[in-house]
Design a protein around this motif. Structure first.
Motif, PDB file in Angstrom:
ATOM      1  N   TYR A 132       0.843  -1.210   0.000  1.00  0.00           N
ATOM      2  CA  TYR A 132       0.000   0.000   0.000  1.00  0.00           C
ATOM      3  C   TYR A 132       0.874   1.254   0.000  1.00  0.00           C
ATOM      4  N   VAL A 133       1.907   1.242   0.852  1.00  0.00           N
ATOM      5  CA  VAL A 133       2.796   2.404   0.933  1.00  0.00           C
ATOM      6  C   VAL A 133       3.516   2.615  -0.406  1.00  0.00           C
ATOM      7  N   LYS A 134       3.933   1.536  -1.038  1.00  0.00           N
ATOM      8  CA  LYS A 134       4.677   1.641  -2.305  1.00  0.00           C
ATOM      9  C   LYS A 134       3.807   2.211  -3.427  1.00  0.00           C
ATOM     10  N   LYS A 135       2.516   1.999  -3.324  1.00  0.00           N
ATOM     11  CA  LYS A 135       1.589   2.541  -4.339  1.00  0.00           C
ATOM     12  C   LYS A 135       1.343   4.037  -4.133  1.00  0.00           C
ATOM     13  N   GLY A 136       1.517   4.512  -2.878  1.00  0.00           N
ATOM     14  CA  GLY A 136       1.173   5.890  -2.526  1.00  0.00           C
ATOM     15  C   GLY A 136       2.338   6.848  -2.679  1.00  0.00           C
ATOM     16  N   LEU A 138       5.032   9.982  -0.917  1.00  0.00           N
ATOM     17  CA  LEU A 138       5.791  10.328   0.287  1.00  0.00           C
ATOM     18  C   LEU A 138       5.686  11.838   0.518  1.00  0.00           C
ATOM     19  N   PRO A 139       5.799  12.319   1.762  1.00  0.00           N
ATOM     20  CA  PRO A 139       5.855  11.507   2.984  1.00  0.00           C
ATOM     21  C   PRO A 139       4.533  10.758   3.226  1.00  0.00           C
ATOM     22  N   THR A 140       4.660   9.716   4.023  1.00  0.00           N
ATOM     23  CA  THR A 140       3.474   8.965   4.410  1.00  0.00           C
ATOM     24  C   THR A 140       3.434   8.876   5.934  1.00  0.00           C
ATOM     25  N   VAL A 141       2.238   8.819   6.498  1.00  0.00           N
ATOM     26  CA  VAL A 141       2.090   8.860   7.954  1.00  0.00           C
ATOM     27  C   VAL A 141       1.714   7.471   8.465  1.00  0.00           C
ATOM     28  N   LEU A 142       2.530   6.924   9.358  1.00  0.00           N
ATOM     29  CA  LEU A 142       2.315   5.578   9.881  1.00  0.00           C
ATOM     30  C   LEU A 142       1.999   5.678  11.364  1.00  0.00           C
ATOM     31  N   LYS A 143       0.834   5.180  11.742  1.00  0.00           N
ATOM     32  CA  LYS A 143       0.429   5.279  13.148  1.00  0.00           C
ATOM     33  C   LYS A 143       0.172   3.896  13.715  1.00  0.00           C
ATOM     34  N   VAL A 153       3.645   7.529  16.247  1.00  0.00           N
ATOM     35  CA  VAL A 153       3.403   8.121  14.934  1.00  0.00           C
ATOM     36  C   VAL A 153       4.729   8.416  14.250  1.00  0.00           C
ATOM     37  N   VAL A 154       4.894   7.913  13.032  1.00  0.00           N
ATOM     38  CA  VAL A 154       6.115   8.195  12.273  1.00  0.00           C
ATOM     39  C   VAL A 154       5.725   8.790  10.934  1.00  0.00           C
ATOM     40  N   ILE A 155       6.330   9.920  10.607  1.00  0.00           N
ATOM     41  CA  ILE A 155       6.116  10.502   9.281  1.00  0.00           C
ATOM     42  C   ILE A 155       7.331  10.124   8.445  1.00  0.00           C
ATOM     43  N   ALA A 156       7.143   9.145   7.574  1.00  0.00           N
ATOM     44  CA  ALA A 156       8.272   8.601   6.798  1.00  0.00           C
ATOM     45  C   ALA A 156       8.456   9.401   5.520  1.00  0.00           C
ATOM     46  N   THR A 157       9.683   9.878   5.301  1.00  0.00           N
ATOM     47  CA  THR A 157       9.953  10.687   4.113  1.00  0.00           C
ATOM     48  C   THR A 157      10.640   9.872   3.014  1.00  0.00           C
ATOM     49  N   THR A 158      11.149   8.686   3.376  1.00  0.00           N
ATOM     50  CA  THR A 158      11.752   7.813   2.357  1.00  0.00           C
ATOM     51  C   THR A 158      11.103   6.439   2.452  1.00  0.00           C
ATOM     52  N   MET A 159      11.204   5.678   1.362  1.00  0.00           N
ATOM     53  CA  MET A 159      10.614   4.336   1.338  1.00  0.00           C
ATOM     54  C   MET A 159      11.329   3.415   2.337  1.00  0.00           C
ATOM     55  N   GLU A 160      12.656   3.644   2.505  1.00  0.00           N
ATOM     56  CA  GLU A 160      13.423   2.822   3.458  1.00  0.00           C
ATOM     57  C   GLU A 160      12.888   3.017   4.877  1.00  0.00           C
ATOM     58  N   GLU A 161      12.641   4.289   5.212  1.00  0.00           N
ATOM     59  CA  GLU A 161      12.149   4.598   6.557  1.00  0.00           C
ATOM     60  C   GLU A 161      10.754   4.007   6.763  1.00  0.00           C
ATOM     61  N   ALA A 162       9.930   4.103   5.715  1.00  0.00           N
ATOM     62  CA  ALA A 162       8.575   3.551   5.812  1.00  0.00           C
ATOM     63  C   ALA A 162       8.645   2.045   6.050  1.00  0.00           C
ATOM     64  N   GLU A 163       9.523   1.399   5.297  1.00  0.00           N
ATOM     65  CA  GLU A 163       9.622  -0.068   5.415  1.00  0.00           C
ATOM     66  C   GLU A 163      10.123  -0.476   6.807  1.00  0.00           C
ATOM     67  N   SER A 164      11.146   0.207   7.284  1.00  0.00           N
ATOM     68  CA  SER A 164      11.692  -0.207   8.588  1.00  0.00           C
ATOM     69  C   SER A 164      10.702   0.108   9.715  1.00  0.00           C
ATOM     70  N   PHE A 185      -0.560  12.400   4.114  1.00  0.00           N
ATOM     71  CA  PHE A 185       0.170  13.455   4.823  1.00  0.00           C
ATOM     72  C   PHE A 185      -0.507  14.802   4.572  1.00  0.00           C
ATOM     73  N   LEU A 186      -0.900  15.468   5.649  1.00  0.00           N
ATOM     74  CA  LEU A 186      -1.557  16.774   5.527  1.00  0.00           C
ATOM     75  C   LEU A 186      -0.589  17.883   5.927  1.00  0.00           C
ATOM     76  N   THR A 187      -0.839  19.097   5.427  1.00  0.00           N
ATOM     77  CA  THR A 187      -0.015  20.232   5.858  1.00  0.00           C
ATOM     78  C   THR A 187      -0.920  21.361   6.327  1.00  0.00           C
ATOM     79  N   GLY A 188      -0.416  22.171   7.240  1.00  0.00           N
ATOM     80  CA  GLY A 188      -1.171  23.310   7.756  1.00  0.00           C
ATOM     81  C   GLY A 188      -0.865  23.522   9.225  1.00  0.00           C
ATOM     82  N   GLU A 189      -1.482  24.554   9.775  1.00  0.00           N
ATOM     83  CA  GLU A 189      -1.261  24.901  11.185  1.00  0.00           C
ATOM     84  C   GLU A 189      -2.109  23.978  12.064  1.00  0.00           C
ATOM     85  N   GLU A 190      -1.479  23.392  13.083  1.00  0.00           N
ATOM     86  CA  GLU A 190      -2.225  22.513  13.997  1.00  0.00           C
ATOM     87  C   GLU A 190      -2.762  23.313  15.182  1.00  0.00           C
ATOM     88  N   PHE A 191      -3.915  22.910  15.682  1.00  0.00           N
ATOM     89  CA  PHE A 191      -4.440  23.522  16.903  1.00  0.00           C
ATOM     90  C   PHE A 191      -5.292  22.525  17.669  1.00  0.00           C
TER      91      PHE A 191
END
Ligand code: AMP
Ligand code: GLY
Length: 414
Positions: A132-136, A138-143, A153-164, A185-191
Motif C-alpha cells: 500500500y505504501v509503495k503505491k502511494g 511520500l511523505p506517508t504517515v504511519l500510526k 506516529v512516524v512521518i516517513a519521508t523515504t521508502m526505506e524509513e517507511a519499510e523499517s 500526509f496533511l499540511t497546515g497549522e495545527e491547533f
C-alpha cells in the motif's frame, strides 16, 4: 465537597489548581499527585491505573467527585467502575475512550459520520501494508494502533524509513501486537480544540496550540509537548464555527448514535489545511500541555463545571480575556534517555504559575524526576506580553540539567 483528581503530571497540577480556587472544594486529593501538587492537595500513593484501589479510596473517604487526567486510567475502565459503584466521576467510559485508544475506531467513526480527516487504510499484515505504501506518495504517515504516548506516529519521508517502521510496528512487535493506520500526509497549522461533552451537548474551551517537537523551529523528535499558548490569531470565528459544527458536534452525536455516549473532555487535534480543517487525532481527556494554559483562564467555579459534566449536563463557564503562554522545562536528553535527581532552585521568584510535571522532593529539596519537569505559564493582556513574562520567569529557575524551547508562541506572530 471532597474531590479526587487522578493523575500526576502538569495537567493534573492545573486541574487541582483550578479546583483549589473553588470555595466548594473543601478537600482535594490527588492520586498519586507529585511534589508540586502536594502544596494544594493531599497526595495519596495509589497508581492511576489501580482502579479497585481508587474505588476503595473514594468510598472510604467520602469523595463526592472524581476527575480523571490520564488516558491510561480511562483505558483501565476507571469511569465504568466508579459509575457501577454510584460514585460521581468526570471522564468517558472505556468504550467511549476508544476514540483515543484505537486510531482505527476513530477513523471508522469519522468516515461513517462524514467528519473531515486524512484518507487512510488499516493493516495488520506487513506485506500488504508495504504494498500500500509503495503505491502511494511520500511523505506517508504511519500510526501504530494503540496507546503509544505520542511516540507511535512516524512521518516517513523515504521508502526505506517507511519499510523499517512497518517492520518495527508489525513484525518486531516492539509496541506489542497490533495494526497500523497509514494516512495521507496533511499540511497546515495545527491547533487543539477541547470541548466539555455530555452526550450530545458540547461546550468549547479556549483554543490552544501545542508544540510537539523537542527543539526550536519544530525540529527534533516528537515529545509529550514542549509548550502551548491560547489565543490563536490564525483561527477565525468561521474556522471555529466550522470545527464545532462539522467535527466536535458531529462526533458527540455519533458517539450517542453508536451507543457509546461521551462524557468528559473531547480533545480535537485539528489542522487548518488548504482544503479546510481536518482531524489529526482525538483524545478522550484534557490535553497536556494545553490544559496548563487553558484552565488558568477559567473564571467559573471548577467544581460546578466538572460536576455538571459528571451529571451529564452542559457546563456554563466564563473565561478571562487574557492570553496565556506556557514553556516546558525538560531534562536534557528528553524524549530519549535522561538522568534524574538534579536540584531545582529559584521557583519562589517566579511570578507566573509553575505546574510540576516530573519533580520530586529529595531530603526536602526539589529535584528533577521526569522527562518533562515543569511548565511555567504566564498570563497577560496580549500574547506578546505573556511570552515575554514566561521567558523572564523561566530564566529565574536554576537547574543544571534542563532545556526549553525559546520559540513557543512565535507561530502566532508570523
Ligand atoms: P498524533 O499522535 O496522531 O497526534 O500524531 C502526532 C503528530 O504527527 C501530529 O501532531 C502531527 O504533527 C503529525 N501528524 C499526524 N498525522 C498527520 C497527518 N495525517 N499529516 C501530517 N502530519 C500528521
Ligand atoms: N497535547 C497532546 C496531547 O495531550 O496528547
Amino acid at each position: 465537597m471532597k474531590v479526587l483528581v487522578i493523575g500526576s503530571g502538569g495537567r493534573c497540577h492545573a486541574i487541582v489548581e483550578a479546583l483549589s480556587r473553588s470555595p466548594k472544594a473543601s478537600k482535594i486529593y490527588a492520586a498519586p499527585g507529585n511534589a508540586g501538587i502536594a502544596s494544594l492537595a493531599e497526595c495519596v500513593a495509589i497508581k492511576d491505573t489501580d482502579v479497585e484501589a481508587l474505588v476503595e479510596f473514594a468510598k472510604n473517604n467520602g469523595v463526592e467527585l472524581t476527575v480523571v487526567g490520564p488516558e491510561a486510567s480511562l483505558a483501565a475502565g476507571v469511569v465504568d467502575r466508579f459509575r457501577e459503584e454510584g460514585l460521581k466521576i468526570f471522564g468517558p467510559t472505556k468504550a467511549a475512550a476508544e476514540i483515543e485508544a484505537s486510531k482505527d475506531f476513530a477513523k471508522r467513526l469519522m468516515v461513517k459520520y462524514d467528519v473531515p480527516t486524512a484518507a487512510y487504510a488499516t493493516f495488520s499484515d506487513f506485506d500488504e501494508a508495504l504494498a500500500y505504501v509503495k503505491k502511494g506518495s511520500l511523505p506517508t504517515v504511519l500510526k501504530y494502533d494503540g496507546l503509544a504516548a505520542g511516540k507511535g506516529v512516524v512521518i516517513a519521508t523515504t521508502m526505506e524509513e517507511a519499510e523499517s517502521t512497518l517492520r518495527d510496528m508489525l513484525l518486531d512487535t516492539r509496541f506489542g501486537k497490533g495494526s497500523v493506520v497509514i494516512e495521507e500526509f496533511l499540511t497546515g497549522e495545527e491547533f487543539s480544540l477541547m470541548c466539555f461533552v455530555a452526550g450530545n451537548k458540547i461546550y468549547a474551551m479556549p483554543v490552544a496550540q501545542d508544540h510537539k517537537r523537542a527543539y526550536d523551529n519544530d525540529e527534533g523528535p516528537n515529545t509529550g509537548g514542549m509548550g502551548a499558548y491560547t489565543e490563536l490569531p490564525f483561527i477565525t470565528k468561521e474556522d471555529h464555527d466550522y470545527a464545532m459544527a462539522n467535527i466536535m458536534q458531529r462526533v458527540a452525536d455519533a458517539m450517542v448514535a453508536e451507543g457509546t455516549p461521551f462524557t468528559g473532555v473531547l480533545y480535537g487535534g485539528l489542522m487548518k489545511t488548504p482544503q479546510g480543517i481536518k482531524v489529526i487525532e482525538f483524545n478522550a481527556r484534557f490535553g497536556d500541555p494545553e490544559t496548563e494554559v487553558v484552565l488558568p483562564r477559567l473564571k467559573s467555579d471548577a467544581v460546578d463545571v466538572f460536576m455538571a459534566v459528571a451529571n451529564n449536563e452542559a457546563p456554563e463557564a466564563e473565561w478571562s480575556e487574557e492570553a496565556t503562554l506556557g514553556i516546558v522545562l525538560a531534562s536534557k536528553g528528553y524524549p530519549g534517555d535522561y538522568a534524574k535527581g538534579f536540584a531545582i532552585k529559584g521557583c519562589e521568584r517566579v511570578e507566573s504559575k509553575v505546574y510540576h510535571m516530573g519533580t520530586a522532593l529529595k531530603d526536602g529539596e526539589l529535584v528533577t524526576a521526569g522527562g518533562r519537569v515543569m511548565i511555567v505559564v504566564a498570563s497577560a493582556p496580549t500574547l506578546r506580553e505573556a511570552q515575554m513574562k514566561a521567558r523572564e520567569d523561566i530564566a529565574k529557575i536554576e537547574c543544571s540539567n534542563l532545556f526549553h524551547r525559546t520559540d513557543i508562541g512565535n507561530k502566532a506572530f508570523k
